[in-house]
Design a protein around this motif. Sequence first.
Motif, PDB file in Angstrom:
ATOM      1  N   GLY A 115     -53.634  57.722 -31.784  1.00  0.00           N
ATOM      2  CA  GLY A 115     -53.570  57.294 -30.482  1.00  0.00           C
ATOM      3  C   GLY A 115     -54.216  58.855 -30.066  1.00  0.00           C
ATOM      4  O   GLY A 115     -54.128  58.560 -28.604  1.00  0.00           O
ATOM      5  N   LEU A 116     -54.673  60.031 -30.212  1.00  0.00           N
ATOM      6  CA  LEU A 116     -54.685  60.860 -29.973  1.00  0.00           C
ATOM      7  C   LEU A 116     -55.733  61.389 -30.060  1.00  0.00           C
ATOM      8  O   LEU A 116     -56.521  61.838 -29.146  1.00  0.00           O
ATOM      9  CB  LEU A 116     -54.692  62.199 -31.084  1.00  0.00           C
ATOM     10  CG  LEU A 116     -52.607  61.906 -31.278  1.00  0.00           C
ATOM     11  CD1 LEU A 116     -52.256  62.987 -31.768  1.00  0.00           C
ATOM     12  CD2 LEU A 116     -51.909  61.692 -29.593  1.00  0.00           C
ATOM     13  N   ILE A 117     -57.350  60.769 -30.379  1.00  0.00           N
ATOM     14  CA  ILE A 117     -58.840  61.165 -30.752  1.00  0.00           C
ATOM     15  C   ILE A 117     -59.478  59.892 -30.695  1.00  0.00           C
ATOM     16  O   ILE A 117     -58.680  58.640 -31.012  1.00  0.00           O
ATOM     17  CB  ILE A 117     -58.924  61.832 -31.544  1.00  0.00           C
ATOM     18  CG1 ILE A 117     -58.901  61.619 -32.961  1.00  0.00           C
ATOM     19  CG2 ILE A 117     -58.546  63.134 -31.520  1.00  0.00           C
ATOM     20  CD1 ILE A 117     -59.598  61.954 -34.331  1.00  0.00           C
ATOM     21  N   LEU A 119     -60.523  63.290 -27.505  1.00  0.00           N
ATOM     22  CA  LEU A 119     -59.162  63.504 -27.036  1.00  0.00           C
ATOM     23  C   LEU A 119     -58.863  61.812 -25.825  1.00  0.00           C
ATOM     24  O   LEU A 119     -59.967  61.918 -25.136  1.00  0.00           O
ATOM     25  CB  LEU A 119     -58.415  64.387 -26.512  1.00  0.00           C
ATOM     26  CG  LEU A 119     -58.955  65.671 -27.135  1.00  0.00           C
ATOM     27  CD1 LEU A 119     -57.918  66.749 -26.269  1.00  0.00           C
ATOM     28  CD2 LEU A 119     -57.538  65.642 -28.593  1.00  0.00           C
ATOM     29  N   THR A 120     -58.181  61.504 -26.646  1.00  0.00           N
ATOM     30  CA  THR A 120     -57.609  60.446 -25.627  1.00  0.00           C
ATOM     31  C   THR A 120     -56.809  60.694 -24.559  1.00  0.00           C
ATOM     32  O   THR A 120     -56.331  61.813 -24.738  1.00  0.00           O
ATOM     33  CB  THR A 120     -57.136  58.880 -26.298  1.00  0.00           C
ATOM     34  OG1 THR A 120     -55.421  59.674 -27.054  1.00  0.00           O
ATOM     35  CG2 THR A 120     -57.446  58.088 -27.556  1.00  0.00           C
ATOM     36  N   ARG A 174     -54.605  64.596 -24.976  1.00  0.00           N
ATOM     37  CA  ARG A 174     -54.648  65.389 -24.126  1.00  0.00           C
ATOM     38  C   ARG A 174     -53.361  66.145 -23.791  1.00  0.00           C
ATOM     39  O   ARG A 174     -53.550  67.297 -23.160  1.00  0.00           O
ATOM     40  CB  ARG A 174     -55.667  64.994 -22.343  1.00  0.00           C
ATOM     41  CG  ARG A 174     -57.618  64.781 -23.045  1.00  0.00           C
ATOM     42  CD  ARG A 174     -58.351  64.486 -21.686  1.00  0.00           C
ATOM     43  NE  ARG A 174     -57.847  63.416 -20.862  1.00  0.00           N
ATOM     44  CZ  ARG A 174     -58.741  62.170 -20.993  1.00  0.00           C
ATOM     45  NH1 ARG A 174     -59.596  62.292 -22.320  1.00  0.00           N
ATOM     46  NH2 ARG A 174     -57.729  61.210 -20.444  1.00  0.00           N
ATOM     47  N   ALA A 175     -52.491  65.587 -23.024  1.00  0.00           N
ATOM     48  CA  ALA A 175     -51.264  65.213 -22.890  1.00  0.00           C
ATOM     49  C   ALA A 175     -50.908  66.300 -24.471  1.00  0.00           C
ATOM     50  O   ALA A 175     -49.485  67.266 -23.423  1.00  0.00           O
ATOM     51  CB  ALA A 175     -50.462  63.901 -22.906  1.00  0.00           C
ATOM     52  N   THR A 176     -50.811  65.757 -25.747  1.00  0.00           N
ATOM     53  CA  THR A 176     -50.632  66.073 -26.101  1.00  0.00           C
ATOM     54  C   THR A 176     -51.050  67.800 -26.779  1.00  0.00           C
ATOM     55  O   THR A 176     -50.280  68.986 -27.087  1.00  0.00           O
ATOM     56  CB  THR A 176     -50.867  65.487 -27.620  1.00  0.00           C
ATOM     57  OG1 THR A 176     -49.985  64.876 -27.323  1.00  0.00           O
ATOM     58  CG2 THR A 176     -50.405  66.269 -29.089  1.00  0.00           C
TER      59      THR A 176
END
Length: 319
Positions: A77-79, A95-96, A100-102
Amino acid sequence: MSAHEVQEIRRFNRFYTNLIGALDYGRHLYTPFTLTEARVLYEIAHTQQVDAADLRASLSLDAGYLSRLLSRFEESGLIIRGPSERDGRRQRITLTEDGRATAKLLEERSCDSAGTLLNRLPPWDRARLAESMATIRELLGDTANRPEPVLRLRAPAPGDLGWMVQRNAALYAREYGFDLGYEALVARIVAEYGERHDARWDRVWIAELDGDRVGAVMCVRDGIDTAIAPADETPPRTARLRLLLVEPEARGRGVGRALVSACVDFARETGFRELVLWTNSVLSAARVLYERAGFELTAEKPHHSFGRDLVGQDWRLPL
């Protein structure tokens, strides 16, 4: 290329990778990501409209490896992947919110890691380290399409003498930890030049790269602070090189060599018998320039000045 040079590069590589590994303890920056995964996330976060092909080219990654890595990012769920607006045959990567948080977390921890390294050093050594790293990137980077900057030496214009005081004080404080006593000394030297210089025997050069001030030097008759210029055309015996300065971003581009050469040529053509200078042993880069120009070290003496224990050096060049 010598075997010694090859070994020095390999020795540096081993040292630096061990150093970074000692700070990371396993996964990169205490996260579930490898160094490569963290770098890919960084590129996605800091590049507008990034495609998979762009990532592969910029990071020199194997296509199959990058595809598997991006699939893991997508499953986590990162991209999000979709057709590129520029070319439907390409994959656009975005980026999801979690991505973005990661990426932000990795950026913060990367800054903290670099800060841990830098905090071990005094301010002047931190400046030297940063400048050395910039030099490595410049020398080993892709400069094939970068135009060579134009170096020009000129006479000082209004404001240049004040700039010499400010830049000497700021750089020597940052790089060597000198206190306000050094700024006071430079201010006196520059003021003496402004009040008493004689164009026959005294000169200042300002170095510019593509129009930006990047260095300066002064060549004056020795004792300009007390001596009155001779009325005839006979030069004093000794000239003195003073206040050699090269901005960090201009080092390694021949600026210092050009400034020292200008002093030597002027002193020789004017008829001085010798050119002398006083410096401190911590200024190792300047020492190389003086040796290459033919100066010889004639005396050394420890002293405490500018808030530091130093070793003063007298250098001389017969003309």
